[in-house]
Motif scaffolding. Structure first.
Motif, short mmCIF file in Angstrom:
data_model
loop_
_atom_site.label_atom_id
_atom_site.label_comp_id
_atom_site.label_asym_id
_atom_site.label_seq_id
_atom_site.Cartn_x
_atom_site.Cartn_y
_atom_site.Cartn_z
N VAL A 1 30.96 27.71 81.74
CA VAL A 1 31.57 28.52 82.81
C VAL A 1 30.76 29.80 82.95
N ARG A 2 30.96 30.47 84.07
CA ARG A 2 30.23 31.73 84.27
C ARG A 2 30.86 32.86 83.46
N HIS A 3 32.20 32.97 83.51
CA HIS A 3 32.92 34.03 82.78
C HIS A 3 33.98 33.39 81.90
N VAL A 4 34.32 34.04 80.82
CA VAL A 4 35.21 33.43 79.84
C VAL A 4 36.59 33.14 80.41
N ASP A 5 37.06 33.95 81.38
CA ASP A 5 38.40 33.71 81.93
C ASP A 5 38.43 32.49 82.86
N GLU A 6 37.27 31.88 83.12
CA GLU A 6 37.22 30.67 83.94
C GLU A 6 37.32 29.40 83.09
N ALA A 7 37.38 29.56 81.78
CA ALA A 7 37.44 28.41 80.87
C ALA A 7 38.88 27.89 80.80
N LEU A 8 39.27 27.13 81.80
CA LEU A 8 40.62 26.61 81.89
C LEU A 8 40.91 25.64 80.74
N TYR A 9 42.09 25.76 80.18
CA TYR A 9 42.59 24.82 79.15
C TYR A 9 41.72 24.83 77.89
N TRP A 10 40.94 25.87 77.66
CA TRP A 10 40.04 25.85 76.52
C TRP A 10 40.79 25.71 75.19
N GLU A 11 41.92 26.40 75.06
CA GLU A 11 42.68 26.29 73.81
C GLU A 11 43.21 24.88 73.63
N GLU A 12 43.61 24.24 74.71
CA GLU A 12 44.07 22.85 74.60
C GLU A 12 42.91 21.93 74.22
N VAL A 13 41.76 22.17 74.83
CA VAL A 13 40.58 21.37 74.48
C VAL A 13 40.27 21.50 73.00
N ARG A 14 40.31 22.72 72.47
CA ARG A 14 40.06 22.94 71.05
C ARG A 14 41.11 22.24 70.20
N ALA A 15 42.35 22.24 70.67
CA ALA A 15 43.42 21.58 69.92
C ALA A 15 43.19 20.08 69.84
N HIS A 16 42.73 19.49 70.94
CA HIS A 16 42.42 18.06 70.92
C HIS A 16 41.29 17.77 69.93
N ALA A 17 40.30 18.64 69.91
CA ALA A 17 39.20 18.45 68.96
C ALA A 17 39.71 18.54 67.53
N GLY A 18 40.72 19.38 67.31
CA GLY A 18 41.28 19.51 65.98
C GLY A 18 42.03 18.27 65.52
N THR A 19 42.60 17.53 66.45
CA THR A 19 43.36 16.32 66.09
C THR A 19 42.51 15.05 66.14
N HIS A 20 41.30 15.14 66.68
CA HIS A 20 40.39 13.99 66.73
C HIS A 20 39.10 14.37 66.01
N PRO A 21 38.93 13.95 64.77
CA PRO A 21 37.77 14.36 63.98
C PRO A 21 36.43 14.02 64.62
N GLY A 22 36.39 13.01 65.47
CA GLY A 22 35.13 12.61 66.08
C GLY A 22 34.72 13.45 67.28
N VAL A 23 35.58 14.41 67.68
CA VAL A 23 35.31 15.22 68.87
C VAL A 23 34.90 16.63 68.46
#
Length: 404
Positions: free
Chosen positions: A318-340
């Motif tokens: 993204v250009r600016h950090v506030d444009e990173a939609l759902y980033w915390e959710e994306v990180r959470a998915h990575a935390g529950t899927h070891p391969g991601v």
């Protein structure tokens, strides 16, 4: 497929022409331009039907639209070449008015298509192509053709007209009722940022859309100023009762939608379309999302089974950090899927994300497939650089959301 039909037509026109037309080579060539243009316009009209059975042959609905645009452009060039080369003194004057009307009408619509029209105005005017295509059929029947006495080329020409006109009539009269359409209602509109909104749709009846994670739909909102179908990628998982769309205000329509769409508005959802599916890829994948292009990856992550055995590296730029939609959710998915594994690139701080950066981080020698979604310049740049780095084109997957 389409190129094969055009080549077959050229071969038949040049090899099966009647003996008495040998002295009229210019007319034969001019008619070849015209008949090939008819075949290409007929193909464009067939592609405009959005027939789902054609998707596998083109690699997705987005590529069907790319093919539709390209064959239409090629058809217009050949039509112009026909008008420029036809020896008018040999033609029947009875067919000339209809031919000129068809050519003038198609030329006007092409000029409007490359002009600064809104999507809705372009879409409504673009449909008239079928009308002028039908008028050109009258021209064909009225004009004296050198190829008329050649049975095979003339049969190909008439067949192309029949197919094209039938496709146009289907699109206008049948498709609005025969396509997979579902009744929904806007449940909530979350305005996430000054330029994006999440729209949650709930089914109004027991029948709801079934789709594959990562697909997109055409949505028509039954609200003043929003009554034209637009494509949006679904960001929710197929198992969810509601459909979630994350929409960026990137034009007049989407800007208006973000500001004015109200809860309770009825909507018609058509789909799902698209063939972007990570489950068809290999064991080590690279995902690249640019801005609002995170939506299909969100759908994939929300639908991903616990026993996922693929090794996936996702880069979200993204250009600016506030444009990173759902980033915390994306990180959470990575935390529950070891391969991601996930990486966020903020270009205003870290610079533009490049193919070299992602291949170095993911391990180029291990990558089996690359999936991308984002702005077209980004997709073209990454595709070119990945191929230069040795990745085969068959391993690079993305959708081109450009329906004009």
């Amino acid at each position: 497929m389409i190129a094969g039909a055009a080549i077959a037509n050229a071969a038949c026109s040049l090899t099966l022409r009647p003996p008495n037309t040998v002295g009229h080579l210019r007319q034969i060539i001019a008619e070849l331009f015209a008949t090939t243009a008819v075949i290409l316009f007929a193909a464009a009209l067939v592609l405009a039907t959005r027939a789902r059975f054609l998707e596998p042959h083109f690699g997705g609905m987005d590529r069907m639209y790319v093919a539709h645009r390209r064959v239409g452009q090629a058809g217009f060039v050949l039509l112009a070449a026909h008008v420029a080369t036809i020896p008018w003194t040999l033609g029947s004057p009875g067919g000339t008015p209809s031919g000129l009307i068809a050519f003038a009408g198609i030329t006007l619509l092409v000029a409007l298509a490359i002009g600064p029209l809104s999507y809705g105005t372009w879409r409504r005017s673009h449909r008239l192509i079928g009308v002028f295509f039908a008028i050109s059929f009258a021209h064909t029947l009225l004009v004296d053709q050198a190829s008329r006495t050649a049975a095979v080329p003339f049969a190909i020409l008439i067949g192309a007209y029949v197919v094209g006109i039938a496709a146009f009539l289907y699109t206008v009269l049948v498709a609005p009722f025969g396509r997979p359409r579902f009744a929904y209602e806007v449940q909530t509109v979350h305005r996430l940022t000054p330029t994006t909104a999440e729209v949650i749709l709930r089914p109004r009846k027991h029948r709801r859309l079934t789709f594959t994670a990562g697909q997109f739909v055409f949505v028509t909102f039954r609200q003043h100023g929003l009554r034209e179908p637009h494509p949006f990628t679904i960001s929710s998982a197929p198992a969810e009762q509601a459909i979630r769309l994350t929409i960026k205000a990137s034009g007049d329509y989407t800007s208006r939608l973000r500001l004015t769409l109200r809860a309770g508005c009825r909507a018609t959802v058509e789909g799902g379309y698209g063939m972007l599916d990570y489950r068809t890829g290999g064991p080590r994948q690279l995902w690249i999302a640019g801005g609002i292009g995170i939506t299909p990856f969100l759908s994939w992550l929300r639908d991903m089974p616990d026993d996922n055995d693929r090794q996936i590296t996702l880069f979200y730029t993204v250009r600016h950090v506030d444009e990173a939609l759902y980033w915390e959710e994306v990180r959470a998915h990575a935390g529950t899927h070891p391969g991601v594994r996930v990486h966020l690139n903020v270009s205003s701080k870290s610079g533009t994300l490049t193919a070299g950066h992602v291949l170095e981080a993911a391990g180029q020698d291990c990558i089996t497939d690359v999936y991308m979604c984002g702005p077209l310049p980004m997709l073209d740049s990454f595709s070119r650089d990945f191929r230069a780095a040795g990745l085969p084109s068959s391993s690079i997957h993305f959708e081109r959301f450009s329906f004009r």
